[in-house]
Structure formats: structure tokens, C-alpha cells
Design an enzyme around this catalytic site. Structure first.
Site, short mmCIF file in Angstrom:
data_model
loop_
_atom_site.label_atom_id
_atom_site.label_comp_id
_atom_site.label_asym_id
_atom_site.label_seq_id
_atom_site.Cartn_x
_atom_site.Cartn_y
_atom_site.Cartn_z
N HIS A 190 0.83 -1.21 0.00
CA HIS A 190 0.00 0.00 0.00
C HIS A 190 0.86 1.25 0.00
O HIS A 190 0.65 2.18 -0.80
CB HIS A 190 -0.92 -0.02 1.24
CG HIS A 190 -1.74 1.23 1.39
ND1 HIS A 190 -1.33 2.29 2.17
CD2 HIS A 190 -2.92 1.59 0.85
CE1 HIS A 190 -2.25 3.24 2.10
NE2 HIS A 190 -3.22 2.85 1.32
N CYS A 197 -0.95 35.81 -15.71
CA CYS A 197 0.30 35.72 -14.95
C CYS A 197 0.09 35.34 -13.48
O CYS A 197 0.97 35.55 -12.65
CB CYS A 197 1.08 37.03 -15.05
SG CYS A 197 0.22 38.47 -14.41
#
Length: 734
Positions: A316, A694
Site C-alpha cells: 500500500h 500571470c
């Protein structure tokens, strides 16, 4: 497994009985227990079940099946499932289904076994079966990390016919699905059963290599290869590595399995909850566990790295860590974890909570202390892959960079220019600079302010020269001063601030008190900042424009190709932009006359106020380009203060009021519509208008896809997210 998964009895309650029983019988492996031993152990397990549930273990198969079905349905709303969906941004699903099928038994003696494999190495991408196998065991023993399995070659040696068939099946499946596959299988008395097949989770390095190799093998074309790599895979590749592994060799405490590559440095914690708490506090944690389980996913996601005592390369911990690009060392049998006392024993070394530890996920090394890291670089398969991506994308990718060093990093990562250079960051570079800024702020007369600005001019010019050189041949967009002036004042209480400013400026305390009082604002982010500064103090805009044009001419005379673009922030009316554009063009004309030359440049604006988006056609008449400042545009559209949103945003996300943090993932229905509308109106008024964004949304894949579809010319993001944006832009194009 029934007690744990179906009834919620802690797995450790059963594991404790097993470990004690093995110790009592003097064996180290489960498989060495006899049939009579297992019968005795089953009775102990039944007592655990009885004590935990208050009823006997159900012997009726139908009752067992109904409880199991209910447990699967209930698992959909378990805390761990909700956490996993939240981390991976999985939304709008109704629930889960239950499939019931006959069992293949891998625990029927030495002619049986179970395993998990990947058709290629999920860490490196190497074309070779990569997996693990356990003789006389069930699948859960491998995937849950309950037992540390053996290499797949074990199966090749002890069950050659089944292994040969497995290899043939892997080739068929990979050829059909045209991807690296994750396969679970069981051998029951020498007969192979294929249990499950799915696309395999992989690291960034493996994803890129597999994509490049499959193109070279003729298995997929370049368009398909581009879709095989997720943008977050590139994020992993851009994480730092250890500066020099040879320097820490004497500090290696143990070596486990290199389950997920990369480097991780952090302070030791022993629970998932603690890892999440530390992450929220800005600390880097190494989560140390005997083994991880699905309940730990929140802490695993928050941790910088994961170390487990048990579990293999397909456990896992390993699979989840690889999927998220988390550095992980698993199956480190030399460590002993004591959760109660919050210590881990590694050989003769005792490490307590909060002590520093470093992990090398490439080698499996566990290293004491805080080892130095270095940034990565684009090369090899990644360079090839990114060249394919660039050949398909239409959207340009630029970078937000404020120093020559940042600009060079951006260019090395493939940036096609600088979309945002924040001039205010330069003011904090040295004591001399910040003192000059404060003198300018505290100035009472125009002459005092100009004198302070004259001191700042050479600093700004020098910085711009360095950035222009680093971006030779590419555009550089420089934003004029944007933040509220109070941000440049010293920190502390009023008396401390006044004392420091009095010493720096030579003004009297009364004069300083009066000036500071005038700068005080109730809501600074909506106050005296952006173009409002340049309009109120034209000499400030003049100084910054002069520094930009002087630097551009100086480096141009040295053979550097310069394309300066000046951006006016926080505009809400065309008159505001018109005032600043006129001022900038006068300065440009003056500087060019003084220096005996000229060069082309652009003046544009940042669209970050909703009103600017609404009147974009009027503003476009004054602008050469638009750049959407999506951080502030989001803040003002939602009416959420970025500084205070953390107080309620987690509640909104957990209750489904918002699907994503709008400051991370663009709100396409609201903010996105403003961007689309402003782009259309702006280009209707000026067809040649260049349009980009931006904000940090420029590096978020789903947002980049939206900007590309909206017809923007470019996105600009932090230097390290440039490759992610390049790939996202290519994926939307194909």
C-alpha cells in the site's frame, strides 16, 4: 480480513495474536505454522471478534456475504475514502458497485501462490517485469504489506509453466491497452488465474521513459504518448535530489526497498494525523510506520516522505507513494517502530519524534540528519518528451521571475519569456535598497522623494540588465510597483517602527508619526497601491520606466536582443491606464534621445479588477497587451480575502460548497467568464492585442486547458511549473 474490513476491528488486534503465537511456537514465518497451530490461532481470532463485536463470528455463508456487501457500500463514505477523493480531486461520483465472484486460492500449499506485478518498472520505466510473489499465500498478504514478499524470480524458479504463461499474458495485455499495466494474479495448484488488470501507477521518471520507449517501439504515436504522462508526473521530476550522495555514506542507518524515488528530508512523526498537523504548520515530516493502510492516506499525502518497516514494492505504501510522487522507503526490516513511545530503533540508534531524517527513494537508504538538496534538471528522455509536447501546443508558456537567477531557471525549464517580473521584490534585496524605499515613502516634499528615487534607480537598472541578458531574444514583462506602501515599513509595534524610521530618515518622531498615520489603511489590498501610486507620485513611474529603458538600451548595445514590455497594475478605468501610458512613453522618448538610440517596446496592463474586465474594450485602446492577474481577480470576484480565506475555505471544501480552492484551480464559471469576456471585448477593439495570464493558475493543468481553449496567447507561472504548463498546453492541443 473479515473482522478488519467488514466489522472494523483493528487489524493490529489480530496481528498481535499472530506475532505472539509465532513467538510461542518459535517460528518466523506464518507458513511454518502447522494445521493444528492454525486451528488454535483461529480460536484466538474468534475470541478477538467476540470481544470486539459482542457476538460470535457468523458461520452462515449468506450472512457473511451480506455483511461483506454492506461493508463495501459503507466504505464509500468512510473518512479514508473521502480523504482520498479530496486529495485526488475526484468529484460527482454517485457511489461504488460490488462484484461477487469465485475465489482462487493461493494458500493451498507449495504449488500455490499469489503476486502483483507491473509490465514495466513503475519507478524507472525499464522494460522488464517488475513484481513480487509469495508462495502459499493470499493476495492481501502482498498488497497490504502484511508479509514482505519475494522477487518475481521466485515464481520463475518454482512454477516455471505458470510463469511462462504469465509473461505471455503480460505481453498480450500491454499490446492491447498500449500502456504499462498493473496486474494481480494467483496460482492455485499450478494453474494461473489472472485476477485484475489496470493501468499502473508510476513515478514521473517512469511515466516519461515509458512514453518515449513505447513511441520508439512503435506501440503508440507521439500524440498518444503526450496523453500518457500526467502534468503532476513532471512536478515529481522537478523535485530536488540530494546534492551529493557520497557525502552521507557514513550516516546511512539502514537500507530498505526503494519503493518510490526522489529525496525527502523532514522530522519524524509516527501517525498520519501528526503528519497532517505538521504540514498545516509548514513543517516537513517523515511518516514512519510499521506498515501503512488506507486510513493513513491523509498523512501520507501531507508527509515529505514515508518509511515503513514492512511491505514490499507493491505494498500500500509503495503504490500510493508512487502515484503521488512521494519519496518512500518500504520493507526496511532493520527498523523497529514503537508508536506508544514515539521512537524508532534503527540498529543501535534511537530516533525520537521531531528528530531529522533523510530518505533516498532511489536507493532505499535511510540517513540520519538533514541532508542538503539540489534542484533537478531537464535532460534525456524528459528533454525528448518535452520537445514532442512543444511541437503540438499552441499556447506559449512564460514564467514569473524577479531576479536574473530565476529568469535563467525559467529559461532552462523551457520558458518562452517572462510574463511577470515584480519590481517590488527587488527592493528587499539589501538593507541599502529598503532604506532608500523607506526614505521615498516617508518623503514629505517632491524633492525629498526624487532624491530617494535617484538612489533606487541604479539598483533597478542593474537588476533589469541581468534579467534582459538571461532572457536574450525573449520578451520580458515588467510590472510597475504594485503593493501597498505600508508593506515596505519595518515590522513591530508602532513605537518600534517610529524609532527605526527616525534613525533611517533623520526625520523627527512627530514627523514620522504623522506620515505613518497617513499611510494607515483599513483595507490596504483595496487601497493605495498599483497604478494609484504612479498617478499620485508620477516620479515613481518615471524612475521605474527610466531604469527599464536605460537597461534595455545598455544591453542592446552589447548585442543582446531585448523586448521590454511594461505592465501597469490594478487598472479599473481607461483613464488610469492612459495617464500611465502617456508618462511611460514620454520617459522612453527622453531616454532614447539621451542615449542616441531607440528600440521597440510594449505597454499594457494587468486585468485584476472586475470592472476592468467589463470595460475591456475601452481599456484595450490604451494597451498593447492584457495580462490577467488571476490571483487578485479571483479575490475581488469572489470577495474572498486571500489572507483570511483559510478560516472558512476548508469548511466550504468539505461540505461541497466549493469543489476546489479557487486560488489554486481557476473558477471557470465565474472568473473564467470574466477572462473570456474581456479577451473578446479587448480584441474586438484592438485585433492585435496580446492576451495572457500571470497568476499561479498559469501552472495548474485544468486552468491551462481553459486558457488554451479561451484563445489566450500565453500563460505565465513560476519557473518550476513551466514544464507542467507546457505539457498541459500540449494535451489540450491533442
Amino acid at each position: 480480513m473479515f473482522g478488519d474490513v467488514v466489522m472494523g476491528i483493528p487489524h493490529s488486534s489480530f496481528e498481535e495474536k499472530l506475532e505472539n503465537f509465532k513467538h510461542k511456537k518459535g517460528v518466523d514465518l506464518d507458513t511454518k505454522l502447522t494445521a493444528s497451530d492454525l486451528k488454535e490461532l483461529v480460536e484466538q481470532y474468534k475470541n478477538v471478534y467476540l470481544e470486539a463485536t459482542g457476538e460470535k463470528f457468523p458461520s452462515d455463508p449468506k450472512r457473511q456475504l451480506l455483511l461483506a456487501i454492506k461493508a463495501v457500500f459503507d466504505s464509500w463514505d468512510s473518512p479514508r475514502a473521502n480523504k482520498y477523493r479530496s486529495i485526488n480531486q475526484i468529484t460527482s461520483l454517485k457511489g461504488t458497485a460490488v462484484n461477487i465472484q469465485c475465489m482462487a486460492f493461493g494458500n493451498m500449499g507449495n504449488t500455490s501462490g499469489t503476486g502483483v506485478l507491473f509490465t514495466r518498472n513503475p519507478s524507472t520505466g525499464e522494460k522488464k517485469l517488475y513484481g513480487e510473489f509469495l508462495v502459499n499465500a493470499q493476495g492481501e498478504d502482498v498488497v497490504a504489506g502484511i508479509r514482505t514478499p519475494e522477487d518475481l524470480d521466485t515464481m520463475k524458479n518454482c512454477m516455471p509453466e505458470a510463469y511462462k504463461e504469465l509473461v505471455e499474458n503480460c505481453e498480450i495485455l500491454e499490446s492491447h491497452y498500449k500502456d504499462m499495466m498493473d496486474i494481480e494474479f494467483t496460482v492455485q495448484e499450478n494453474r494461473l488465474w489472472m485476477l485484475q488488470c489496470r493501468t499502473g501507477k508510476r513515478t514521473g521518471k517512469a511515466a516519461v521513459k515509458i512514453a518515449v520507449d513505447m513511441v520508439n517501439e512503435g506501440l503508440v504515436d507521439k500524440r498518444s504518448a503526450i496523453k500518457m504522462v500526467e502534468p503532476q508526473h513532471l512536478d515529481q521530476l522537478l523535485h530536488p535530489q540530494f546534492e551529493d550522495p557520497t557525502t552521507y555514506k557514513d550516516k546511512v542507518l539502514a537500507t530498505g526497498l526503494p519503493a518510490s524515488p526522489g529525496a525527502a528530508v523532514g522530522q519524524v512523526v509516527f501517525s498520519a494525523d501528526d503528519a497532517e498537523t505538521w504540514h498545516a504548520q509548514g513543517k516537513k515530516a517523515i511518516l514512519v510506520r510499521t506498515e501503512t493502510s488506507p486510513e493513513d492516506v491523509g498523512g501520507m499525502h501531507a508527509a515529505a516522505g514515508i518509511l515503513t518497516a514492512r511491505g514490499g514494492m507493491t505494498s500500500h505504501a509503495a503504490v500510493v507513494a508512487r502515484g503521488w510522487g512521494k519519496c518512500c522507503v518500504s520493507g526496511c526490516s532493520d527498523i523497529r517502530v514503537n508508536d506508544a513511545e514515539k521512537v524508532v530503533v534503527i540498529g543501535n540508534t534511537l530516533i525520537r519524534e521531531e528528530e531529522w531524517l533523510s530518505l533516498n527513494g532511489n536507493t532505499g537508504e535511510v540517513i540520519s540528519g538533514k541532508q542538503p538538496l539540489s534542484p533537478p534538471a531537464l535532460s534525456g528522455d524528459l528533454e525528448t518528451f518535452m520537445s514532442w509536447a512543444d511541437s503540438f501546443r499552441r499556447l506559449k508558456v512564460m514564467a514569473n521571475a524577479d531576479t536574473p537567477e530565476d529568469a535563467l531557471t525559467a529559461r532552462n525549464n523551457g520558458a518562452q519569456g517572462i510574463g511577470l517580473c515584480r519590481t517590488e521584490h527587488m527592493f528587499f534585496a539589501s538593507d541599502d535598497r529598503i532604506k532608500s524605499v523607506r526614505k521615498m515613502i516617508m518623503a514629505v516634499t517632491l524633492e525629498q522623494r526624487k532624491a530617494a528615487l535617484d538612489l533606487l534607480l541604479p539598483y533597478q537598472r542593474s537588476d533589469f540588465e541581468g534579467i534582459f541578458r538571461a532572457m536574450d531574444g525573449l520578451p520580458v514583462t515588467i510590472r510597475l510597483l504594485d503593493p501597498p506602501l505600508h508593506e515596505f515599513l519595518p515590522e513591530g509595534d508602532l513605537e518600534q517602527i517610529v524609532g527605526e524610521l527616525t534613525a533611517e530618515t533623520g526625520m523627527t518622531e512627530d514627523e514620522v508619526y504623522s506620515r505613518v498615520e497617513k499611510l494607515t489603511e483599513v483595507n490596504p489590498m483595496l487601497g493605495f497601491r498599483g497604478c494609484r501610486l504612479g498617478i499620485s507620485y508620477p516620479e515613481l513611474t518615471e524612475m521605474q520606466a527610466r531604469a527599464i529603458f536605460q537597461a534595455a538600451v545598455l544591453v542592446s548595445n552589447q548585442g543582446v536582443k531585448v523586448f521590454p514590455e511594461i505592465m501597469v497594475p490594478l487598472v479599473g478605468t481607461p483613464q488610469e491606464l492612459g495617464h500611465q501610458v502617456s508618462l511611460i512613453r514620454i520617459v522612453a522618448k527622453t531616454v532614447f534621445a539621451e542615449m542616441g538610440t531607440t528600440l521597440s517596446y510594449k505597454v499594457g496592463t494587468m486585468i485584476e479588477i472586475p470592472r476592468a474586465a467589463l470595460v475591456a474594450d475601452e481599456i484595450a485602446k490604451e494597451a498593447d497587451f492584457f495580462s490577467f492577474g488571476t490571483n487578485d481577480l479571483t479575490q475581488m470576484t469572489f470577495g474572498y480575502s486571500r489572507d483570511d480565506v483559510a478560516k472558512f475555505l476548508p469548511i466550504y471544501l468539505s461540505n461541497g460548497i466549493l469543489q476546489n480552492d479557487p486560488f489554486e484551480v481557476l473558477d471557470q464559471r465565474g472568473v473564467g467568464q470574466l477572462i473570456k469576456m474581456a479577451t473578446e471585448k479587448g480584441r474586438a477593439a484592438k485585433p492585435s492585442l496580446k492576451v495572457g495570464i500571470c497568476g499561479e493558475h498559469g501552472g495548474e493543468p485544468s486552468s491551462v486547458a481553459f486558457f488554451a481553449e479561451a484563445g489566450l496567447d500565453y500563460v505565465s507561472c513560476s519557473p518550476f511549473r513551466v514544464p507542467i504548463a507546457r505539457l498541459a498546453a500540449a494535451q489540450v492541443a491533442v
